[in-house]
Design a protein around this motif. Structure first.
Motif, short mmCIF file in Angstrom:
data_model
loop_
_atom_site.label_atom_id
_atom_site.label_comp_id
_atom_site.label_asym_id
_atom_site.label_seq_id
_atom_site.Cartn_x
_atom_site.Cartn_y
_atom_site.Cartn_z
N HIS A 260 3.89 6.54 -3.92
CA HIS A 260 4.20 5.40 -4.79
C HIS A 260 2.94 4.77 -5.39
O HIS A 260 2.89 3.57 -5.64
CB HIS A 260 5.01 4.34 -4.03
N ARG A 261 1.94 5.60 -5.59
CA ARG A 261 0.70 5.15 -6.22
C ARG A 261 0.34 6.10 -7.35
O ARG A 261 0.82 7.24 -7.41
CB ARG A 261 -0.43 5.10 -5.19
N ALA A 262 -0.52 5.63 -8.23
CA ALA A 262 -0.93 6.44 -9.37
C ALA A 262 -1.76 7.63 -8.91
O ALA A 262 -2.49 7.54 -7.90
CB ALA A 262 -1.74 5.60 -10.35
N PRO A 263 -1.67 8.75 -9.61
CA PRO A 263 -2.52 9.90 -9.29
C PRO A 263 -4.00 9.51 -9.39
O PRO A 263 -4.39 8.72 -10.24
CB PRO A 263 -2.15 10.94 -10.34
N GLU A 264 -4.81 10.10 -8.51
CA GLU A 264 -6.23 9.78 -8.45
C GLU A 264 -7.06 11.05 -8.55
O GLU A 264 -6.99 11.91 -7.66
CB GLU A 264 -6.54 9.06 -7.13
N PRO A 265 -7.85 11.21 -9.61
CA PRO A 265 -8.71 12.39 -9.71
C PRO A 265 -9.89 12.26 -8.75
O PRO A 265 -10.56 11.23 -8.71
CB PRO A 265 -9.19 12.38 -11.17
N ILE A 266 -10.14 13.33 -8.00
CA ILE A 266 -11.25 13.33 -7.06
C ILE A 266 -11.94 14.69 -7.13
O ILE A 266 -11.50 15.60 -7.84
CB ILE A 266 -10.79 13.06 -5.61
N SER A 267 -13.01 14.85 -6.37
CA SER A 267 -13.63 16.14 -6.17
C SER A 267 -13.96 16.30 -4.70
O SER A 267 -14.14 15.31 -3.98
CB SER A 267 -14.90 16.28 -7.01
N VAL A 268 -14.00 17.54 -4.24
CA VAL A 268 -14.37 17.85 -2.85
C VAL A 268 -15.41 18.96 -2.88
O VAL A 268 -15.49 19.74 -3.83
CB VAL A 268 -13.14 18.28 -2.01
N VAL A 269 -16.21 19.04 -1.83
CA VAL A 269 -17.25 20.06 -1.75
C VAL A 269 -16.61 21.42 -1.54
O VAL A 269 -15.82 21.61 -0.61
CB VAL A 269 -18.24 19.74 -0.61
N HIS A 270 -16.95 22.37 -2.41
CA HIS A 270 -16.32 23.68 -2.37
C HIS A 270 -16.49 24.37 -1.02
O HIS A 270 -15.52 24.87 -0.43
CB HIS A 270 -16.90 24.57 -3.48
N ASN A 271 -17.69 24.40 -0.49
CA ASN A 271 -17.93 25.12 0.76
C ASN A 271 -17.20 24.47 1.93
O ASN A 271 -16.76 25.17 2.85
CB ASN A 271 -19.43 25.21 1.05
#
Length: 202
Positions: A37-48
């Motif tokens: 019930h919250r807006a989508p949030e763009p994030i990034s994570v470390v690939h390795n």
């Protein structure tokens, strides 16, 4: 659930293919967190770090802790986009979960005592028609996998979806196709159908 997973993320502001390519060149994977019930949030994570988690089968069917700064959110992994030719993750989708709301997940099937089953001991061979199944449950009831004990299965026996040994609080996601077979033990003799003596095989 015997293990726990912490996923470290950071906010991202860029959108589009160009921004995603720039992120990947720095060793990050673009991702999105949605639901709850919250807006989508763009994030990034470390690939390795993500690759390391993905080496554990349990990561795909566990409640994960997503940490962004000082905020920790319970999520599940809902989708991965992989490079078609290289061992790279291109994008990840995480869904927020709430303790009192059911989630829909795909979990693996583990077949135990297969070689000790009656049918295999008599020379039969096993056909796994499904290796995972989609379920619905509350987050607290999410199983890491569903175990199928094959020790009593004989030649000609099959296990249907409707007979799957689901843990308490877990249900199949779809009521359709519950007569679909999960695993079958066939005769080890040539051909699937054995004929009566003196009759031609069908």
């Amino acid at each position: 659930m015997s293990v726990s997973f912490d996923v470290i993320g950071q906010p991202r502001s860029g959108a589009g293919k160009g921004a995603s390519r720039r992120l990947r060149r720095t060793g990050l994977v673009p991702a999105i967190v949605y639901g709850g019930h919250r807006a989508p949030e763009p994030i990034s994570v470390v690939h390795n770090d993500l690759i390391r988690h993905l080496e554990n089968e349990a990561f795909y069917s566990h409640i994960l802790t997503l940490k962004i700064g000082d905020t920790a959110t319970k999520v599940v992994l809902k989708d991965l986009q992989r490079h078609p030719a290289k061992p790279f993750i291109l994008h990840a989708d995480f869904q927020r979960v709430s303790a009192d709301e059911q989630i829909r997940m795909t979990v693996p099937l583990h077949f135990v005592n297969e070689q000790q089953s009656k049918g295999v001991k008599l020379g039969g061979w096993v056909s796994h028609l499904l290796t995972e199944v989609e379920i619905v449950c509350l987050p607290k009831d999410l199983p890491e996998f569903i175990s199928i004990d094959m020790s009593e299965m004989d030649i000609g026996d099959s296990l249907l979806l409707s007979a799957l040994p689901l843990p308490e609080g877990v249900a199949l996601a779809s009521a359709a196709d519950q007569d679909e077979p999960v695993v079958i033990i066939y005769s080890g003799r040539t051909g699937d159908v054995s004929s009566e003596e003196g009759e031609e095989p069908v």
